[in-house]
Design a protein around this motif. Structure first.
Motif, PDB file in Angstrom:
ATOM      1  N   GLU A 156     -69.230   0.783  96.919  1.00 37.37           N
ATOM      2  CA  GLU A 156     -68.956   2.216  97.077  1.00 37.37           C
ATOM      3  C   GLU A 156     -69.509   3.021  95.905  1.00 37.37           C
ATOM      4  OE1 GLU A 156     -68.179   5.467  99.018  1.00 37.37           O
ATOM      5  OE2 GLU A 156     -67.795   3.475  99.861  1.00 37.37           O
ATOM      6  N   VAL A 157     -69.408   2.485  94.696  1.00 42.71           N
ATOM      7  CA  VAL A 157     -69.992   3.165  93.526  1.00 42.71           C
ATOM      8  C   VAL A 157     -71.488   3.350  93.724  1.00 42.71           C
ATOM      9  CG1 VAL A 157     -70.553   2.881  91.078  1.00 42.71           C
ATOM     10  CG2 VAL A 157     -68.219   2.435  91.882  1.00 42.71           C
ATOM     11  N   THR A 158     -72.175   2.312  94.179  1.00 47.72           N
ATOM     12  CA  THR A 158     -73.620   2.384  94.386  1.00 47.72           C
ATOM     13  C   THR A 158     -73.974   3.386  95.473  1.00 47.72           C
ATOM     14  OG1 THR A 158     -73.849   0.080  93.670  1.00 47.72           O
ATOM     15  CG2 THR A 158     -75.675   1.007  94.932  1.00 47.72           C
ATOM     16  N   ARG A 159     -73.192   3.423  96.542  1.00 44.83           N
ATOM     17  CA  ARG A 159     -73.421   4.403  97.612  1.00 44.83           C
ATOM     18  C   ARG A 159     -73.239   5.833  97.087  1.00 44.83           C
ATOM     19  NH1 ARG A 159     -72.970   2.307 102.966  1.00 44.83           N
ATOM     20  NH2 ARG A 159     -72.414   0.087 103.007  1.00 44.83           N
ATOM     21  N   ALA A 160     -72.178   6.048  96.320  1.00 47.27           N
ATOM     22  CA  ALA A 160     -71.907   7.389  95.799  1.00 47.27           C
ATOM     23  C   ALA A 160     -73.014   7.855  94.857  1.00 47.27           C
ATOM     24  CB  ALA A 160     -70.560   7.405  95.086  1.00 47.27           C
ATOM     25  N   LEU A 161     -73.483   6.970  94.008  1.00 44.70           N
ATOM     26  CA  LEU A 161     -74.566   7.336  93.092  1.00 44.70           C
ATOM     27  C   LEU A 161     -75.848   7.631  93.859  1.00 44.70           C
ATOM     28  CD1 LEU A 161     -73.914   4.787  90.214  1.00 44.70           C
ATOM     29  CD2 LEU A 161     -73.615   7.265  90.116  1.00 44.70           C
ATOM     30  N   GLY A 162     -76.042   6.946  94.972  1.00 45.09           N
ATOM     31  CA  GLY A 162     -77.199   7.237  95.817  1.00 45.09           C
ATOM     32  C   GLY A 162     -77.153   8.640  96.384  1.00 45.09           C
ATOM     33  N   HIS A 163     -75.944   9.120  96.710  1.00 48.31           N
ATOM     34  CA  HIS A 163     -75.797  10.493  97.203  1.00 48.31           C
ATOM     35  C   HIS A 163     -75.969  11.505  96.076  1.00 48.31           C
ATOM     36  CE1 HIS A 163     -74.725   9.342 101.234  1.00 48.31           C
ATOM     37  NE2 HIS A 163     -73.683   8.628 100.823  1.00 48.31           N
ATOM     38  N   PHE A 164     -75.495  11.171  94.885  1.00 45.03           N
ATOM     39  CA  PHE A 164     -75.595  12.110  93.760  1.00 45.03           C
ATOM     40  C   PHE A 164     -77.035  12.220  93.254  1.00 45.03           C
ATOM     41  CE2 PHE A 164     -75.065  13.891  89.576  1.00 45.03           C
ATOM     42  CZ  PHE A 164     -73.943  14.700  89.689  1.00 45.03           C
ATOM     43  N   PHE A 165     -77.757  11.118  93.265  1.00 39.84           N
ATOM     44  CA  PHE A 165     -79.156  11.090  92.803  1.00 39.84           C
ATOM     45  C   PHE A 165     -80.042  10.629  93.969  1.00 39.84           C
ATOM     46  CE2 PHE A 165     -76.675  10.113  88.909  1.00 39.84           C
ATOM     47  CZ  PHE A 165     -77.132  11.119  88.069  1.00 39.84           C
ATOM     48  N   PRO A 166     -80.175  11.404  95.024  1.00 42.31           N
ATOM     49  CA  PRO A 166     -80.899  10.927  96.214  1.00 42.31           C
ATOM     50  C   PRO A 166     -82.365  10.631  95.962  1.00 42.31           C
ATOM     51  CG  PRO A 166     -80.444  13.281  96.374  1.00 42.31           C
ATOM     52  CD  PRO A 166     -79.659  12.774  95.203  1.00 42.31           C
ATOM     53  N   SER A 207     -59.605  -6.781  93.365  1.00 42.72           N
ATOM     54  CA  SER A 207     -59.829  -5.886  92.239  1.00 42.72           C
ATOM     55  C   SER A 207     -58.852  -4.725  92.359  1.00 42.72           C
ATOM     56  CB  SER A 207     -61.273  -5.373  92.282  1.00 42.72           C
ATOM     57  OG  SER A 207     -61.518  -4.448  91.252  1.00 42.72           O
ATOM     58  N   ALA A 208     -58.060  -4.484  91.323  1.00 42.04           N
ATOM     59  CA  ALA A 208     -57.035  -3.443  91.406  1.00 42.04           C
ATOM     60  C   ALA A 208     -56.965  -2.659  90.109  1.00 42.04           C
ATOM     61  CB  ALA A 208     -55.676  -4.068  91.712  1.00 42.04           C
ATOM     62  N   THR A 209     -56.687  -1.359  90.230  1.00 37.84           N
ATOM     63  CA  THR A 209     -56.534  -0.505  89.059  1.00 37.84           C
ATOM     64  C   THR A 209     -55.643   0.679  89.403  1.00 37.84           C
ATOM     65  OG1 THR A 209     -57.749   0.608  87.266  1.00 37.84           O
ATOM     66  CG2 THR A 209     -58.584   0.903  89.518  1.00 37.84           C
ATOM     67  N   SER A 210     -55.334   1.478  88.390  1.00 39.46           N
ATOM     68  CA  SER A 210     -54.319   2.516  88.548  1.00 39.46           C
ATOM     69  C   SER A 210     -54.778   3.725  89.348  1.00 39.46           C
ATOM     70  CB  SER A 210     -53.833   2.983  87.169  1.00 39.46           C
ATOM     71  OG  SER A 210     -54.930   3.506  86.414  1.00 39.46           O
ATOM     72  N   SER A 211     -56.095   3.949  89.433  1.00 38.48           N
ATOM     73  CA  SER A 211     -56.584   5.135  90.133  1.00 38.48           C
ATOM     74  C   SER A 211     -58.072   5.006  90.416  1.00 38.48           C
ATOM     75  CB  SER A 211     -56.352   6.387  89.283  1.00 38.48           C
ATOM     76  OG  SER A 211     -57.212   6.389  88.148  1.00 38.48           O
ATOM     77  N   PRO A 212     -58.607   5.786  91.360  1.00 39.96           N
ATOM     78  CA  PRO A 212     -60.051   5.798  91.585  1.00 39.96           C
ATOM     79  C   PRO A 212     -60.828   6.213  90.337  1.00 39.96           C
ATOM     80  CG  PRO A 212     -58.925   6.822  93.430  1.00 39.96           C
ATOM     81  CD  PRO A 212     -57.888   6.596  92.367  1.00 39.96           C
ATOM     82  N   TYR A 213     -60.255   7.112  89.544  1.00 40.54           N
ATOM     83  CA  TYR A 213     -60.956   7.548  88.333  1.00 40.54           C
ATOM     84  C   TYR A 213     -61.119   6.405  87.336  1.00 40.54           C
ATOM     85  CZ  TYR A 213     -62.299  10.142  84.188  1.00 40.54           C
ATOM     86  OH  TYR A 213     -62.966  10.586  83.079  1.00 40.54           O
ATOM     87  N   GLU A 214     -60.094   5.558  87.196  1.00 40.65           N
ATOM     88  CA  GLU A 214     -60.205   4.417  86.298  1.00 40.65           C
ATOM     89  C   GLU A 214     -61.299   3.463  86.765  1.00 40.65           C
ATOM     90  OE1 GLU A 214     -58.742   3.480  83.271  1.00 40.65           O
ATOM     91  OE2 GLU A 214     -58.371   5.638  83.345  1.00 40.65           O
ATOM     92  N   ALA A 215     -61.384   3.233  88.063  1.00 40.34           N
ATOM     93  CA  ALA A 215     -62.441   2.366  88.591  1.00 40.34           C
ATOM     94  C   ALA A 215     -63.815   2.981  88.350  1.00 40.34           C
ATOM     95  CB  ALA A 215     -62.219   2.120  90.077  1.00 40.34           C
ATOM     96  N   ALA A 216     -63.930   4.288  88.597  1.00 37.21           N
ATOM     97  CA  ALA A 216     -65.212   4.971  88.385  1.00 37.21           C
ATOM     98  C   ALA A 216     -65.614   4.935  86.924  1.00 37.21           C
ATOM     99  CB  ALA A 216     -65.106   6.410  88.872  1.00 37.21           C
ATOM    100  N   THR A 217     -64.657   5.101  86.022  1.00 41.86           N
ATOM    101  CA  THR A 217     -64.948   5.043  84.586  1.00 41.86           C
ATOM    102  C   THR A 217     -65.460   3.666  84.191  1.00 41.86           C
ATOM    103  OG1 THR A 217     -63.258   6.709  84.106  1.00 41.86           O
ATOM    104  CG2 THR A 217     -63.963   5.314  82.280  1.00 41.86           C
ATOM    105  N   TYR A 242     -67.422  12.456  90.422  1.00 40.19           N
ATOM    106  CA  TYR A 242     -68.000  12.401  91.772  1.00 40.19           C
ATOM    107  C   TYR A 242     -67.769  11.011  92.386  1.00 40.19           C
ATOM    108  CZ  TYR A 242     -71.446  12.810  95.538  1.00 40.19           C
ATOM    109  OH  TYR A 242     -72.063  12.842  96.767  1.00 40.19           O
ATOM    110  N   VAL A 243     -68.027   9.974  91.596  1.00 39.78           N
ATOM    111  CA  VAL A 243     -67.818   8.604  92.072  1.00 39.78           C
ATOM    112  C   VAL A 243     -66.331   8.352  92.331  1.00 39.78           C
ATOM    113  CG1 VAL A 243     -67.963   6.168  91.411  1.00 39.78           C
ATOM    114  CG2 VAL A 243     -69.910   7.700  90.997  1.00 39.78           C
ATOM    115  N   ALA A 244     -65.467   8.873  91.453  1.00 43.78           N
ATOM    116  CA  ALA A 244     -64.029   8.716  91.651  1.00 43.78           C
ATOM    117  C   ALA A 244     -63.586   9.359  92.960  1.00 43.78           C
ATOM    118  CB  ALA A 244     -63.269   9.326  90.481  1.00 43.78           C
ATOM    119  N   ASN A 245     -64.149  10.514  93.281  1.00 46.44           N
ATOM    120  CA  ASN A 245     -63.812  11.190  94.536  1.00 46.44           C
ATOM    121  C   ASN A 245     -64.222  10.333  95.741  1.00 46.44           C
ATOM    122  OD1 ASN A 245     -62.968  13.633  96.072  1.00 46.44           O
ATOM    123  ND2 ASN A 245     -65.131  13.678  96.637  1.00 46.44           N
ATOM    124  N   ALA A 246     -65.407   9.716  95.657  1.00 42.90           N
ATOM    125  CA  ALA A 246     -65.872   8.845  96.738  1.00 42.90           C
ATOM    126  C   ALA A 246     -64.966   7.624  96.880  1.00 42.90           C
ATOM    127  CB  ALA A 246     -67.311   8.416  96.477  1.00 42.90           C
TER     128      ALA A 246
END
Length: 268
Positions: A156-166, A207-217, A242-246
């Motif tokens: 999902e991170v890779t997909r989101a970055l693809g949308h941000f930097f098409p 894989s588990a973490t406290s929030s999408p933002y922590e995973a994106a970071t 942006y990645v955290a939102n995705a």
């Protein structure tokens, strides 16, 4: 492999160890240390040790008489790993390139490597070095990530970055960490240097973490993805959000979890 794929410097080692290690590395470190300990080795070489998650697991598992030599190509990562360990007379720390190991032949009972083989530009050469420094009857235990589609956060991170930097998508995760997952290729590379008794098995975890933002970071700021983002002129914080939102759209808000898969290899 891009020249930035091995760039673990600046604040990356600290963020990597704080955020990335508990996110995806710890269960596989425990598994690898358990497999090593069952072999009862007296001398262990760890290559591509990173920030020392396997080192810590090995230290907890191996007996007082065992010797552990811990190496990494990247000195900042090795320096950070040492700060996480109390002084342990069993452990020697040494900067070393896996493709040119600075050890005499037949020095170690076991060689361990956690998620490092994907970064070797010459894997066959590195495997040859490992076999050279192993004693007869020794074992080379290592793991590599499965296909990116089998590792949901990375995908999902890779997909989101693809949308941000098409126009120029950052592909570090797909290219390197998840770019060496074909068991037939791995087996052939090991056969090429004389390993014959080889087992390769998939190992799933969560894989588990406290929030999408922590995973994106963890992904955007604690890996070489950071260099790819910054090279494209993006604001690191803006891209991370942006990645955290995705991630939030796919996995939900609050604590999140995703499937991860690795291959565990035992070459004797």
């Amino acid at each position: 492999m891009s020249t930035t794929d091995k760039l673990f410097s600046g604040s990356i080692p600290e963020i990597y160890d704080r955020a990335m290690v508990p996110l995806i590395f710890e269960p596989y470190a425990r598994d690898l240390a358990e497999r090593v300990s069952k072999l009862g080795p007296q001398s262990v070489l760890e290559v591509a040790a990173g920030t020392g998650v396997v080192t810590r697991a090995l230290a907890a598992k191996l007996p007082a008489q065992a010797r552990i030599v811990v190496t990494d190509l990247n000195q900042p990562m090795l320096d950070h790993a040492r700060t996480r360990m109390v002084d342990d007379p069993r452990i020697t720390w040494q900067q070393a390139d896996a493709q040119a190991l600075p050890f005499e032949d037949a020095q170690f009972d076991t060689v361990a490597c956690q998620f490092g083989a994907m970064f070797f530009p010459d894997r066959v050469g590195a495997y040859g070095q490992v076999r050279r420094v192993m004693r007869l009857g020794g074992h080379f235990l290592f793991n590599v990530w499965g296909a990116i589609e089998e590792n949901e956060f990375a995908d999902e991170v890779t997909r989101a970055l693809g949308h941000f930097f098409p126009a120029d998508p950052p592909r570090f995760m797909a290219r390197t960490p998840h770019g060496y997952h074909d068991a037939d290729v791995i087996r052939a590379d090991l056969h090429a240097v004389g390993f014959r008794n080889i087992t390769i098995e998939p190992l799933d975890a969560v894989s588990a973490t406290s929030s999408p933002y922590e995973a994106a970071t963890a992904y955007c700021q604690g890996t070489p993805l950071r260099a790819e983002i910054e090279a494209r002129g993006g604001s690191l914080e803006e891209v991370t959000r942006y990645v955290a939102n995705a991630l939030g759209k796919r996995f939900g808000e609050g604590p999140v979890s995703g499937r991860i898969r690795a291959l565990v290899v035992d070459a004797a």
